[in-house]
Design a protein around this motif. Structure first.
Motif, mmCIF file in Angstrom:
data_model
loop_
_atom_site.group_PDB
_atom_site.id
_atom_site.type_symbol
_atom_site.label_atom_id
_atom_site.label_comp_id
_atom_site.label_asym_id
_atom_site.label_seq_id
_atom_site.Cartn_x
_atom_site.Cartn_y
_atom_site.Cartn_z
ATOM 1 N N GLU A 69 -5.415 -3.019 -9.078
ATOM 2 C CA GLU A 69 -6.563 -3.207 -8.193
ATOM 3 C C GLU A 69 -6.176 -3.729 -6.822
ATOM 4 O OE1 GLU A 69 -9.427 -5.676 -10.073
ATOM 5 O OE2 GLU A 69 -9.748 -4.326 -11.769
ATOM 6 N N HIS A 70 -5.109 -4.518 -6.735
ATOM 7 C CA HIS A 70 -4.764 -5.120 -5.447
ATOM 8 C C HIS A 70 -4.016 -4.163 -4.527
ATOM 9 C CE1 HIS A 70 -1.168 -6.001 -7.985
ATOM 10 N NE2 HIS A 70 -0.533 -5.675 -6.874
ATOM 11 N N MET A 71 -3.630 -3.004 -5.026
ATOM 12 C CA MET A 71 -2.916 -2.014 -4.211
ATOM 13 C C MET A 71 -3.891 -1.264 -3.313
ATOM 14 S SD MET A 71 0.285 -0.833 -3.919
ATOM 15 C CE MET A 71 1.007 -1.187 -5.524
ATOM 16 N N ARG A 72 -3.432 -0.915 -2.117
ATOM 17 C CA ARG A 72 -4.240 -0.088 -1.221
ATOM 18 C C ARG A 72 -3.625 1.292 -1.117
ATOM 19 N NH1 ARG A 72 -4.914 -1.660 4.366
ATOM 20 N NH2 ARG A 72 -6.806 -0.436 4.389
ATOM 21 N N VAL A 73 -4.463 2.293 -1.035
ATOM 22 C CA VAL A 73 -3.987 3.675 -0.930
ATOM 23 C C VAL A 73 -4.767 4.385 0.176
ATOM 24 C CG1 VAL A 73 -3.541 5.837 -2.137
ATOM 25 C CG2 VAL A 73 -3.556 3.697 -3.424
ATOM 26 N N LEU A 74 -4.031 5.025 1.073
ATOM 27 C CA LEU A 74 -4.652 5.855 2.115
ATOM 28 C C LEU A 74 -4.305 7.319 1.831
ATOM 29 C CD1 LEU A 74 -6.087 6.310 4.852
ATOM 30 C CD2 LEU A 74 -3.840 6.071 5.947
ATOM 31 N N PHE A 75 -5.334 8.135 1.664
ATOM 32 C CA PHE A 75 -5.151 9.577 1.515
ATOM 33 C C PHE A 75 -5.508 10.248 2.836
ATOM 34 C CE2 PHE A 75 -6.088 8.285 -2.884
ATOM 35 C CZ PHE A 75 -5.064 8.934 -3.578
ATOM 36 N N VAL A 76 -4.616 11.107 3.313
ATOM 37 C CA VAL A 76 -4.897 11.948 4.477
ATOM 38 C C VAL A 76 -4.732 13.386 4.019
ATOM 39 C CG1 VAL A 76 -4.240 12.577 6.815
ATOM 40 C CG2 VAL A 76 -4.054 10.191 6.075
ATOM 41 N N SER A 77 -5.828 14.114 3.926
ATOM 42 C CA SER A 77 -5.796 15.491 3.424
ATOM 43 C C SER A 77 -6.677 16.383 4.278
ATOM 44 C CB SER A 77 -6.273 15.550 1.965
ATOM 45 O OG SER A 77 -5.368 14.903 1.090
ATOM 46 N N GLY A 78 -6.339 17.656 4.294
ATOM 47 C CA GLY A 78 -7.136 18.628 5.027
ATOM 48 C C GLY A 78 -8.283 19.151 4.181
ATOM 49 N N THR A 79 -9.395 19.425 4.819
ATOM 50 C CA THR A 79 -10.560 19.933 4.082
ATOM 51 C C THR A 79 -10.310 21.330 3.515
ATOM 52 O OG1 THR A 79 -11.522 20.785 6.137
ATOM 53 C CG2 THR A 79 -12.198 18.570 5.429
ATOM 54 N N GLU A 80 -9.301 22.043 4.034
ATOM 55 C CA GLU A 80 -8.984 23.389 3.563
ATOM 56 C C GLU A 80 -7.687 23.406 2.756
ATOM 57 O OE1 GLU A 80 -11.328 25.628 4.091
ATOM 58 O OE2 GLU A 80 -12.405 24.056 5.198
ATOM 59 N N ASP A 81 -7.274 22.271 2.243
ATOM 60 C CA ASP A 81 -6.031 22.174 1.466
ATOM 61 C C ASP A 81 -6.218 22.875 0.111
ATOM 62 O OD1 ASP A 81 -3.742 21.471 0.080
ATOM 63 O OD2 ASP A 81 -3.781 19.378 0.714
ATOM 64 N N ASN A 82 -5.432 23.927 -0.145
ATOM 65 C CA ASN A 82 -5.579 24.673 -1.394
ATOM 66 C C ASN A 82 -4.852 24.006 -2.567
ATOM 67 O OD1 ASN A 82 -2.932 25.180 -0.681
ATOM 68 N ND2 ASN A 82 -3.057 27.401 -0.894
ATOM 69 N N MET A 83 -4.301 22.796 -2.317
ATOM 70 C CA MET A 83 -3.660 22.033 -3.390
ATOM 71 C C MET A 83 -4.408 20.727 -3.664
ATOM 72 S SD MET A 83 0.382 22.677 -2.471
ATOM 73 C CE MET A 83 0.967 21.972 -4.008
ATOM 74 N N GLY A 138 0.801 -1.212 0.000
ATOM 75 C CA GLY A 138 0.000 0.000 0.000
ATOM 76 C C GLY A 138 0.835 1.263 0.000
ATOM 77 N N VAL A 139 0.149 2.381 -0.233
ATOM 78 C CA VAL A 139 0.789 3.692 -0.291
ATOM 79 C C VAL A 139 0.055 4.652 0.639
ATOM 80 C CG1 VAL A 139 1.585 5.564 -1.773
ATOM 81 C CG2 VAL A 139 1.338 3.265 -2.724
ATOM 82 N N ILE A 140 0.828 5.412 1.406
ATOM 83 C CA ILE A 140 0.282 6.389 2.340
ATOM 84 C C ILE A 140 0.540 7.782 1.781
ATOM 85 C CG2 ILE A 140 0.390 7.293 4.693
ATOM 86 C CD1 ILE A 140 1.722 4.460 5.366
ATOM 87 N N CYS A 141 -0.530 8.503 1.463
ATOM 88 C CA CYS A 141 -0.413 9.827 0.845
ATOM 89 C C CYS A 141 -0.868 10.908 1.823
ATOM 90 C CB CYS A 141 -1.253 9.902 -0.430
ATOM 91 S SG CYS A 141 -0.714 8.784 -1.740
ATOM 92 N N LEU A 142 0.090 11.603 2.391
ATOM 93 C CA LEU A 142 -0.215 12.719 3.285
ATOM 94 C C LEU A 142 -0.242 14.003 2.457
ATOM 95 C CD1 LEU A 142 2.215 11.806 6.223
ATOM 96 C CD2 LEU A 142 -0.183 11.138 5.968
ATOM 97 N N SER A 143 -1.382 14.642 2.386
ATOM 98 C CA SER A 143 -1.547 15.890 1.627
ATOM 99 C C SER A 143 -1.116 15.728 0.172
ATOM 100 C CB SER A 143 -0.755 17.031 2.282
ATOM 101 O OG SER A 143 -1.250 17.339 3.554
ATOM 102 N N PHE A 144 -1.771 14.814 -0.532
ATOM 103 C CA PHE A 144 -1.438 14.626 -1.947
ATOM 104 C C PHE A 144 -1.691 15.942 -2.696
ATOM 105 C CE2 PHE A 144 -2.039 13.485 -6.352
ATOM 106 C CZ PHE A 144 -1.047 12.541 -6.561
ATOM 107 N N PRO A 145 -0.660 16.450 -3.420
ATOM 108 C CA PRO A 145 -0.798 17.740 -4.118
ATOM 109 C C PRO A 145 -1.433 17.554 -5.493
ATOM 110 C CG PRO A 145 1.441 16.939 -4.366
ATOM 111 C CD PRO A 145 0.707 15.897 -3.540
ATOM 112 N N LEU A 146 -2.739 17.494 -5.543
ATOM 113 C CA LEU A 146 -3.437 17.223 -6.796
ATOM 114 C C LEU A 146 -3.182 18.313 -7.835
ATOM 115 C CD1 LEU A 146 -5.398 15.231 -8.154
ATOM 116 C CD2 LEU A 146 -7.282 16.637 -7.284
#
Length: 293
Positions: free
Chosen positions: A157-171, A128-136
């Motif tokens: 499909e077998h990969m897991r991804v966790l996104f942790v982002s702020g609701t006010e993230d301007n990116m 899996g991949v842990i994405c802290l504040s992914f800059p979209l």
């Protein structure tokens, strides 16, 4: 007494080296789960959120290797990430069975890119991949979101991804992000930090409280993956052992049990099958027995 030990390292990277830090549990010797972390476009591996997460991971029984890479070119960061992964694999004192890549901002873009590359290579199973504040996208430039999410959309499909982002993230525009998530084939979980900005800080809230919330979410997510992964192995191993006595129908039942696991992995099935059948006394790979009845 500390719950973890930390060692400063220099990871070879071409003619240079990367500053790194290896955190391991202090009282646990049989550790099989590891996480690699790196920082965003600014800062280094000692960015407070990364430092806190690394220490929390090690305190909860995981290996964590974090590193600094100052390059702002994504392909350069990807090469650095691969060098750190190769270094971790070379450490003979660890037998790593569960591997997670992660990072913050640009660092998680690099982590996703490497996970995508390795997903085509059966020898290196990244769970899996842990994405802290992914800059979209850069602030105010939402038109770039397709290019920045390309690697995400190509994860298997077998990969897991966790996104942790702020609701006010301007990116990370939430409407665009939700559209991207629908296009991702991988198993996605999203944790929105209420009031959080791109740096995952929240106005009028203690920083340590935010760090604890984020760290707890990441650790629970990893634990859930490892738990179900091991159960999948148990289901299939039992089925293959039963196949030696009852025939291939039991193996088919094992396949069915494994497919019901929501974290399907081709390499999991392949490994379980080889591992189980190799231990059936006198058994063939198809699960049939050569022992006289």
């Amino acid at each position: 007494m500390d719950k973890f030990d930390e060692e400063r390292l220099e990871v070879p990277f071409g003619t240079k080296s990367l500053d790194a830090a290896l955190c391991v549990p202090a009282s646990v010797t049989d550790v099989h789960t590891a996480v690699i972390l790196t920082h965003g476009a600014g800062g280094d591996m000692n960015f407070k959120h990364l430092l806190s997460l690394a220490h929390s991971l090690a305190s909860n029984g995981f290996i964590c290797l974090r590193f600094t890479c100052k390059g702002l070119n994504l392909s350069y960061r990807v090469k650095a990430y691969c060098a750190v992964w190769d270094y971790l694999k070379s450490l003979q004192k660890f037998t790593i069975k569960h591997m997670f890549f992660g990072g913050r901002s640009m660092g998680c873009r690099a982590a996703v890119a490497v996970a995508r590359q390795l997903s085509n290579e059966s020898e290196d199973p990244v769970q899996g991949v842990i994405c802290l504040s992914f800059p979209l996208h850069p602030p105010g430039q939402t038109s770039t979101h397709r290019q920045r999410s390309e690697d995400l959309r190509k994860l298997p499909e077998h990969m897991r991804v966790l996104f942790v982002s702020g609701t006010e993230d301007n990116m990370c525009d939430r409407v665009l992000f939700n559209k991207v998530v629908k296009e991702i084939k991988a198993q996605v979980e999203v944790f929105w930090l209420q009031g959080g900005n791109h740096g995952l800080t929240v106005k009028e809230r203690a920083e340590d409280s935010v760090l604890d919330e984020v760290n707890s979410k990441v650790i629970a997510w990893i634990n859930a993956d490892v738990y179900i992964y091991m159960n999948a192995i148990g289901w299939f191993t039992s089925a293959c052992f039963g196949a030696a006595k009852y025939g291939s129908r039991t193996v088919e039942q094992g396949k069915h049990s494994l497919s019901k696991c929501r974290f399907q992995r081709p390499y999991t099935f392949s490994f379980c099958y080889r591992f189980s059948c190799s231990r059936i006394a006198g058994g063939k790979r198809d699960g049939s027995s050569t022992n006289p009845q």
